[in-house]
Design an enzyme around this catalytic site. Sequence first.
Site, PDB file in Angstrom:
ATOM      1  N   SER A 208     124.060 113.415  20.965  1.00 22.82           N
ATOM      2  CA  SER A 208     123.537 112.117  20.165  1.00 22.82           C
ATOM      3  C   SER A 208     122.618 111.626  21.168  1.00 22.82           C
ATOM      4  O   SER A 208     122.845 111.005  22.293  1.00 22.82           O
ATOM      5  CB  SER A 208     124.391 111.434  19.824  1.00 22.82           C
ATOM      6  OG  SER A 208     125.468 111.745  18.804  1.00 22.82           O
TER       7      SER A 208
ATOM      8  N   HIS B  33     127.625 103.181  15.871  1.00 22.89           N
ATOM      9  CA  HIS B  33     126.804 104.220  16.246  1.00 22.89           C
ATOM     10  C   HIS B  33     125.471 104.062  16.950  1.00 22.89           C
ATOM     11  O   HIS B  33     125.139 104.870  17.596  1.00 22.89           O
ATOM     12  CB  HIS B  33     126.678 105.364  15.016  1.00 22.89           C
ATOM     13  CG  HIS B  33     126.266 106.629  15.482  1.00 22.89           C
ATOM     14  ND1 HIS B  33     126.479 107.479  16.360  1.00 22.89           N
ATOM     15  CD2 HIS B  33     125.047 107.151  15.210  1.00 22.89           C
ATOM     16  CE1 HIS B  33     125.615 108.259  16.718  1.00 22.89           C
ATOM     17  NE2 HIS B  33     124.738 108.424  15.728  1.00 22.89           N
TER      18      HIS B  33
ATOM     19  N   ASN C 283     129.093 103.731  25.495  1.00 23.58           N
ATOM     20  CA  ASN C 283     129.662 102.309  25.183  1.00 23.58           C
ATOM     21  C   ASN C 283     131.200 102.503  25.697  1.00 23.58           C
ATOM     22  O   ASN C 283     131.401 103.611  26.087  1.00 23.58           O
ATOM     23  CB  ASN C 283     129.800 102.235  23.436  1.00 23.58           C
ATOM     24  CG  ASN C 283     130.275 103.465  22.951  1.00 23.58           C
ATOM     25  OD1 ASN C 283     129.715 104.450  22.471  1.00 23.58           O
ATOM     26  ND2 ASN C 283     131.578 103.225  22.786  1.00 23.58           N
TER      27      ASN C 283
ATOM     28  N   MET D 107     133.806 113.214  20.177  1.00 27.65           N
ATOM     29  CA  MET D 107     134.074 114.075  19.046  1.00 27.65           C
ATOM     30  C   MET D 107     133.420 115.493  18.854  1.00 27.65           C
ATOM     31  O   MET D 107     133.317 115.927  17.836  1.00 27.65           O
ATOM     32  CB  MET D 107     133.589 113.320  17.871  1.00 27.65           C
ATOM     33  CG  MET D 107     134.097 111.913  17.431  1.00 27.65           C
ATOM     34  SD  MET D 107     133.218 110.967  16.205  1.00 27.65           S
ATOM     35  CE  MET D 107     133.664 109.149  16.484  1.00 27.65           C
ATOM     36  N   SER D 108     133.130 115.909  20.082  1.00 31.29           N
ATOM     37  CA  SER D 108     132.418 117.253  20.364  1.00 31.29           C
ATOM     38  C   SER D 108     132.833 117.940  21.599  1.00 31.29           C
ATOM     39  O   SER D 108     133.813 117.664  22.255  1.00 31.29           O
ATOM     40  CB  SER D 108     131.054 117.041  20.207  1.00 31.29           C
ATOM     41  OG  SER D 108     130.409 116.390  21.388  1.00 31.29           O
TER      42      SER D 108
ATOM     43  N   HIS E 159     129.411 119.273  14.021  1.00 25.40           N
ATOM     44  CA  HIS E 159     130.665 118.487  14.455  1.00 25.40           C
ATOM     45  C   HIS E 159     131.602 119.063  13.337  1.00 25.40           C
ATOM     46  O   HIS E 159     131.344 119.095  12.241  1.00 25.40           O
ATOM     47  CB  HIS E 159     130.392 117.046  14.391  1.00 25.40           C
ATOM     48  CG  HIS E 159     129.345 116.646  15.251  1.00 25.40           C
ATOM     49  ND1 HIS E 159     128.250 116.276  15.266  1.00 25.40           N
ATOM     50  CD2 HIS E 159     129.749 116.025  16.628  1.00 25.40           C
ATOM     51  CE1 HIS E 159     127.470 115.850  16.080  1.00 25.40           C
ATOM     52  NE2 HIS E 159     128.245 115.660  17.213  1.00 25.40           N
TER      53      HIS E 159
ATOM     54  N   ALA F 294     127.147 112.403  24.152  1.00 20.40           N
ATOM     55  CA  ALA F 294     127.521 110.617  24.205  1.00 20.40           C
ATOM     56  C   ALA F 294     128.980 110.553  23.885  1.00 20.40           C
ATOM     57  O   ALA F 294     129.356 110.893  23.112  1.00 20.40           O
ATOM     58  CB  ALA F 294     126.693 109.883  23.148  1.00 20.40           C
TER      59      ALA F 294
ATOM     60  N   HIS G 171     119.882 113.804  14.946  1.00 19.32           N
ATOM     61  CA  HIS G 171     119.930 115.140  15.308  1.00 19.32           C
ATOM     62  C   HIS G 171     118.918 115.821  14.557  1.00 19.32           C
ATOM     63  O   HIS G 171     118.954 115.910  13.305  1.00 19.32           O
ATOM     64  CB  HIS G 171     121.299 115.781  14.991  1.00 19.32           C
ATOM     65  CG  HIS G 171     122.541 115.182  15.639  1.00 19.32           C
ATOM     66  ND1 HIS G 171     123.287 116.180  16.525  1.00 19.32           N
ATOM     67  CD2 HIS G 171     122.903 114.072  16.027  1.00 19.32           C
ATOM     68  CE1 HIS G 171     124.147 115.156  17.091  1.00 19.32           C
ATOM     69  NE2 HIS G 171     123.943 113.750  16.581  1.00 19.32           N
TER      70      HIS G 171
ATOM     71  N   TYR H 214     133.840 116.991  12.461  1.00 17.50           N
ATOM     72  CA  TYR H 214     133.891 115.873  11.249  1.00 17.50           C
ATOM     73  C   TYR H 214     133.132 115.936  10.108  1.00 17.50           C
ATOM     74  O   TYR H 214     133.234 115.224   9.205  1.00 17.50           O
ATOM     75  CB  TYR H 214     133.963 114.316  12.089  1.00 17.50           C
ATOM     76  CG  TYR H 214     132.522 113.883  12.686  1.00 17.50           C
ATOM     77  CD1 TYR H 214     131.436 113.740  12.029  1.00 17.50           C
ATOM     78  CD2 TYR H 214     132.414 114.014  13.968  1.00 17.50           C
ATOM     79  CE1 TYR H 214     130.393 113.590  12.459  1.00 17.50           C
ATOM     80  CE2 TYR H 214     131.253 113.683  14.795  1.00 17.50           C
ATOM     81  CZ  TYR H 214     130.143 113.535  13.796  1.00 17.50           C
ATOM     82  OH  TYR H 214     128.921 113.461  14.276  1.00 17.50           O
ATOM     83  N   GLU H 215     132.046 116.848  10.458  1.00 16.79           N
ATOM     84  CA  GLU H 215     131.092 117.026   9.168  1.00 16.79           C
ATOM     85  C   GLU H 215     131.576 117.901   8.077  1.00 16.79           C
ATOM     86  O   GLU H 215     131.190 118.050   7.028  1.00 16.79           O
ATOM     87  CB  GLU H 215     129.619 117.559   9.446  1.00 16.79           C
ATOM     88  CG  GLU H 215     129.123 116.386  10.611  1.00 16.79           C
ATOM     89  CD  GLU H 215     127.780 117.238  11.392  1.00 16.79           C
ATOM     90  OE1 GLU H 215     126.636 117.340  10.482  1.00 16.79           O
ATOM     91  OE2 GLU H 215     127.817 117.756  12.331  1.00 16.79           O
TER      92      GLU H 215
HETATM   93 CL1  6GU Z   1     134.941 105.296  21.812  1.00 11.92          CL
HETATM   94  N1  6GU Z   1     135.072 107.649  20.641  1.00 11.92           N
HETATM   95  C1  6GU Z   1     134.935 108.705  20.334  1.00 11.92           C
HETATM   96  N2  6GU Z   1     135.650 109.545  19.621  1.00 11.92           N
HETATM   97  N3  6GU Z   1     133.550 109.128  20.212  1.00 11.92           N
HETATM   98  C2  6GU Z   1     132.537 108.375  20.628  1.00 11.92           C
HETATM   99  C3  6GU Z   1     132.888 107.074  21.254  1.00 11.92           C
HETATM  100  C4  6GU Z   1     134.129 106.626  21.032  1.00 11.92           C
HETATM  101  N4  6GU Z   1     131.631 106.490  21.746  1.00 11.92           N
HETATM  102  C5  6GU Z   1     130.832 107.626  21.426  1.00 11.92           C
HETATM  103  N5  6GU Z   1     131.182 108.521  20.997  1.00 11.92           N
END
Ligand code: 6GU
Length: 270
Positions: free
Chosen positions: A29, A246, A234, A210-211, A82, A112, A60, A84-85
């Site tokens: 990302s 996001h 973050n 998440m990847s 991903h 990210a 993307h 989750y998609e």
């Molecule tokens: Cl805080 N969690 C997850 N699962 N994915 C992220 C994130 C947090 N920040 C960016 N991607």
Amino acid sequence: MDRQAIKKAADYLRQRMPAPPVIGLILGSGLGVLADEIEEAIRIPYEDIPGFPVSTVEGHAGRLVYGQLEGATVVAMQGRFHYYEGYSLREVTFPVQVMKELGIRQLIVTNAAGGVNEQFRPGDLMIISDHINLLGTNPLIGPNDPEIGPRFPDMTEAYSRRLRQLAKEAAAKLGVCVREGVYVANTGPSYETPAEIRMIRVLGGDAVGMSTVPEVIVARHAGIEVLGISCISNLAAGMTDAPLHHDEVVETAERVKADFLRLIKAVVAE
Ligand code: 6GU
């Protein structure tokens, strides 16, 4: 079966690629800008490649970019798939199988991620030393193709010690500050709760996303050497007063992209 689909996609791509790629890149990302640095670029939308899923998430682009980077022949995924998609992990990792079939020997995966380690700040770059798979599943579940790799692949050195060392040295030379730590994969798409983040910290996680983990498992199964780099976009839930969004992920990636680009290019050059 799978093998057929992998071969078919690779055959299509070979027709379009003047020479086999040596290094594969997966750009996370906000980090897709690296693909714009590739020279003599041939850009191939995922929808043109037989058997490829089609990507859906904003930010993307959804294409392969093939060409020269720092004198190396590379193929980059600008946008990934991903879990989750709604894709299966076989679909998520299909491009890695195809890149292997094309001949890559090394894979650089980027993402990210949320910072879990209290020392981390948004904008930090983290070399992934190891991962924890909390997806509750594994991309290698199902019949094993012994021509690709063993039924029970070793994950002792999922992230190559040699490439990590090389990346650290490249960062030092460039004066880019890098962290090193453990990446934890959750399915998403909801971010974690503060309690889940405390749990992840206890488990030894430094960053959460998440990847990446599915692609790395499949790459290691196939004998590909892996380097992973997270952009800490973050801090994770409960570490600040701010809710997670996001947009912050994309904004931070934008801010650190110069250092990110310099680091990846220096690693590829080596
Ligand atoms: Cl805080 N969690 C997850 N699962 N994915 C992220 C994130 C947090 N920040 C960016 N991607």
